[in-house]
Design an enzyme around this catalytic site. Structure first.
Site, PDB file in Angstrom:
ATOM      1  N   LEU A   1     -27.860  10.595  21.635  1.00 44.56           N
ATOM      2  CA  LEU A   1     -27.085   9.461  22.023  1.00 44.56           C
ATOM      3  C   LEU A   1     -27.935   8.231  21.682  1.00 44.56           C
ATOM      4  CD1 LEU A   1     -26.536  10.886  25.569  1.00 44.56           C
ATOM      5  CD2 LEU A   1     -24.821  10.960  23.877  1.00 44.56           C
ATOM      6  N   ASP A   2     -27.273   7.167  21.278  1.00 42.12           N
ATOM      7  CA  ASP A   2     -27.695   5.987  20.994  1.00 42.12           C
ATOM      8  C   ASP A   2     -27.958   5.301  22.397  1.00 42.12           C
ATOM      9  OD1 ASP A   2     -28.575   3.821  19.418  1.00 42.12           O
ATOM     10  OD2 ASP A   2     -26.629   2.792  19.484  1.00 42.12           O
ATOM     11  N   LYS A   3     -28.567   4.218  22.441  1.00 44.61           N
ATOM     12  CA  LYS A   3     -29.007   3.736  23.813  1.00 44.61           C
ATOM     13  C   LYS A   3     -27.878   2.505  24.147  1.00 44.61           C
ATOM     14  CE  LYS A   3     -32.148   0.537  24.298  1.00 44.61           C
ATOM     15  NZ  LYS A   3     -31.418  -0.655  24.887  1.00 44.61           N
TER      16      LYS A   3
END
Length: 661
Positions: free
Chosen positions: A468-470
């Site tokens: 997951l990206d932030k």
């Protein structure tokens, strides 16, 4: 059946190997010879690679003509690549139809590859460099009962597809509205219900009268399809049974929704562009923009096409492209993408890519390619469907003959044969599999998930880790005012009122976050005069509060350096905020620094629950971000992610994924 006339698109790109070149002047000579031919547009001849790429309208010349022209200059032109043509295939009703059309296309000279997808109603044909007569392909397909039409381009294609799907849904809806009440009445007249009327002569005649319109109107598309297959000595699922009208309507609706994903992507782009011509701004359709044009983009407008900022500065919302909700600062020399939104200042952009070369067009092509290709399981399904129908027909025939001869009851033989046809109808294979893949890729596109191919969906059962990206994924992607830190002796409400009033006049995302937070806490904000945006540093202006004018500065510490240094307590608070990955905005008025406002991208309320659901599915979540380690671990701790990979540049994220794989 009327013949379908097909013509290649105007701008076909052909690749050739050039034999006999010994220097750069040879390449120039070949290039001139090609450029002189009718219908030839852009020509690139590379001596180093011995390659030639020719943009040509094949309605005005042929490959043989190009080869002859080059031969006259003493060189040899050898086709090195094929051409891809997409078609709409009409009147397919199942996977065996697709398999039959595919076989016919592959058997024609000049066709290198052909793939027909029932769910999309599309055929993708890769031609040999020498090409193939598209009219001949259309005639061959029409002879087996189907239609072939070359796919259109751009917005027109999307509009035509939408209209066709809407018309199809309306036709099926009319059939369903008629079929359901008639079918329910017939069911009530059957022996299944103890109404005591099933044996009455009138009940049988009533059932006949009610089933005729269902059989010959509602089921007409299937009957007609079976008749066409019979005329061409072929068979498909139409031959087995007229599949239930409600199911047919549901399939058409699902395919239509999946097709809407591509049309929705096409609609993201700007329709018009503000072209700068002779110093004047002229609104033109975006299709008229060419590489090198200068375009003016005002706040709130979509950037018409990919380009380079040559003047102005602004923040651009690139969420449609990157998923990041926080606008990105752009200034002279920055690149911008078409369909992204200019949120604040005025930009002058030089177009660097238009039409099919833009980032948005590449995304659309990626989705189309995913929907046009087949997963391994679907190829297996098509092979099974191709032989399944004749096998089932054979079994049904043997069933009838066995009952008629050995059992001595032809009537029961017919009933048994029909039962074989109904039960054996491979709907799950021929319809559900390709439609599920179609809907999966289409639904993914609607949710902002680009699925590169059906094989990706098929392989998800083996996934054990999700990365997951932030920003904008785990977090909201929207800046929020988190803290107000006044200097010693200052009133926090006064600090928030003066800063919020000044920031309310700015369109910058951080400024808007401060203005929203101030309005929520103190209510109506006072008026501002002499507002000035200081490029890259912040804003200044005069705020009138309680009848007194105050000169106010809000922004970076450097902006207040001309007045005073930050007090020690504010320096400490600023360091702590930045260590946590937050942004500290300095506020001063009347010649002195008065406090800090802390803003940050907050974690989504749903992130922790979503992470837990992923864990429940047996997946290991990983947070991958370009932010610093401390910020990343702080966010990860809030949502329950243990594995963190931080400070990774965007261009390095693919390599990180490969290492995890």
């Amino acid at each position: 059946m009327a013949e379908t006339t097909l013509t290649p698109t105007n701008d076909t790109t052909l690749d050739f190997d050039v034999e006999g070149m010994t220097c750069g002047s040879c390449a120039a000579r070949v290039q001139r010879a090609l450029a002189k031919q009718p219908g030839v547009g852009q020509v690139d001849v590379n001596f180093a690679t011995s390659k030639a790429r020719v943009g040509v309208d094949l309605r005005h010349t042929t490959v043989a003509d190009l080869q002859a022209a080059v031969a006259k200059t003493g060189y040899t032109l050898v086709p090195s690549g094929g051409r891809t043509v997409d078609f709409d295939v009409q009147r397919m009703t199942c996977g065996s139809c697709a398999a039959r059309v595919q076989r016919v296309l592959l058997h024609h000279e000049g066709v290198r590859e052909a793939e027909v997808n029932f769910a999309t109603g599309r055929a993708r044909v890769i031609l040999e460099p020498t090409g193939a007569d598209l009219d001949v392909l259309a005639d061959a397909v029409s002879r087996i009962g189907y239609g072939l039409a070359q796919v259109g381009e751009g917005a027109t294609r999307g509009h035509d597809a939408a209209a066709e799907e809407d018309a199809l849904r309306r036709r099926w809806l009319r059939r369903v509205i008629l079929a359901w009440p008639l079918a329910l009445i017939v069911l009530g007249l059957s022996p299944m219900f103890p109404f005591g009327i099933a044996e009455e002569p009138w009940a049988r005649w009533a059932s006949l009268a009610l089933t005729v319109p269902v059989q010959f109107y509602v089921g007409w598309p299937f009957l007609a399809g079976a008749a066409k297959r019979a005329r061409s000595l072929s068979a498909n699922m139409d031959t087995l049974i007229a599949i239930g009208t409600l199911s047919a309507f549901s399939e058409a609706r699902a395919k239509g929704r999946a097709g809407q994903a591509i049309r929705a992507l096409l609609e993201l782009g700007a329709k018009e562009a503000r072209l700068i011509r002779d110093g004047q701004e002229v609104m033109v359709p975006v299709e008229q923009v060419v590489v090198g044009d200068h375009l003016r983009v005002r706040p709130g407008e979509k950037i018409p096409t990919d380009g380079l900022v040559v003047d102005g500065s602004s923040a651009v919302d690139e969420s449609m492209l990157t998923g990041e909700s926080v606008p990105v600062e752009k200034s002279q020399g920055s690149t911008v993408a078409g369909a992204t939104v200019n949120t604040s200042g005025v930009l002058t952009v030089e177009a660097t890519a238009v039409g099919a070369d833009t980032a948005l067009a590449q995304i659309v092509k990626l989705v189309e390619d995913a929907q046009a290709s087949k997963a391994p399981v679907q190829r297996l399904v098509d092979r099974i469907s191709a032989v399944f129908v004749p096998v089932v027909l054979g079994v049904a025939t043997l069933t009838f003959l066995a009952w008629a001869t050995l059992g001595g009851d032809p009537v029961k033989g017919i009933v048994a044969a029909v039962a074989v046809l109904i039960i054996a109808c491979p709907c799950a294979l021929g319809l559900a599999t390709p439609t599920a893949l179609m809907v999966g890729t289409g639904r993914g596109a609607q949710l902002g998930i680009l699925i590169k191919g059906p094989e990706v969906l098929e392989s998800t059962r083996r996934v054990d880790t999700i990365v997951l990206d932030k920003t904008g994924t785990v977090t909201t992607g929207q800046m929020t005012l988190l803290d107000v830190v006044p200097a010693a002796g200052e009133d926090p409400r006064r600090l928030l009122t003066l800063a919020g009033a000044l920031e309310d006049a700015s369109e910058h995302p951080i400024a808007q976050a401060i203005a929203r937070g101030a309005a929520e806490q103190v209510g109506t904000l006072p008026s501002v005069g002499d507002f000035t945006n200081v490029e890259g540093l912040g804003v200044r202006g005069v705020v009138t509060l309680d009848g007194t004018d105050h000169a106010v500065l809000v922004g970076r510490t450097r902006l207040l350096a001309e007045w005073s240094q930050l007090p020690a307590e504010l320096e400490l608070a600023k360091g702590e905020a930045e260590a946590q990955g937050r942004t500290a905005v300095t506020v001063g008025w009347d010649g002195a620094a008065r406090g800090l406002l802390v803003v940050a991208d907050a974690v989504k309320d749903t992130s922790a629950e979503a992470i837990q659901q992923l864990r429940d599915l047996g997946l290991t979540p990983v947070l991958l971000t370009g932010d610093n380690e401390r910020v990343a671990r702080s966010v990860a701790a809030q949502v329950g992610i243990e594995q963190v990979i931080a400070e990774v540049m965007p261009q390095d994220k693919v390599e990180t994924i490969k290492r995890l794989q």
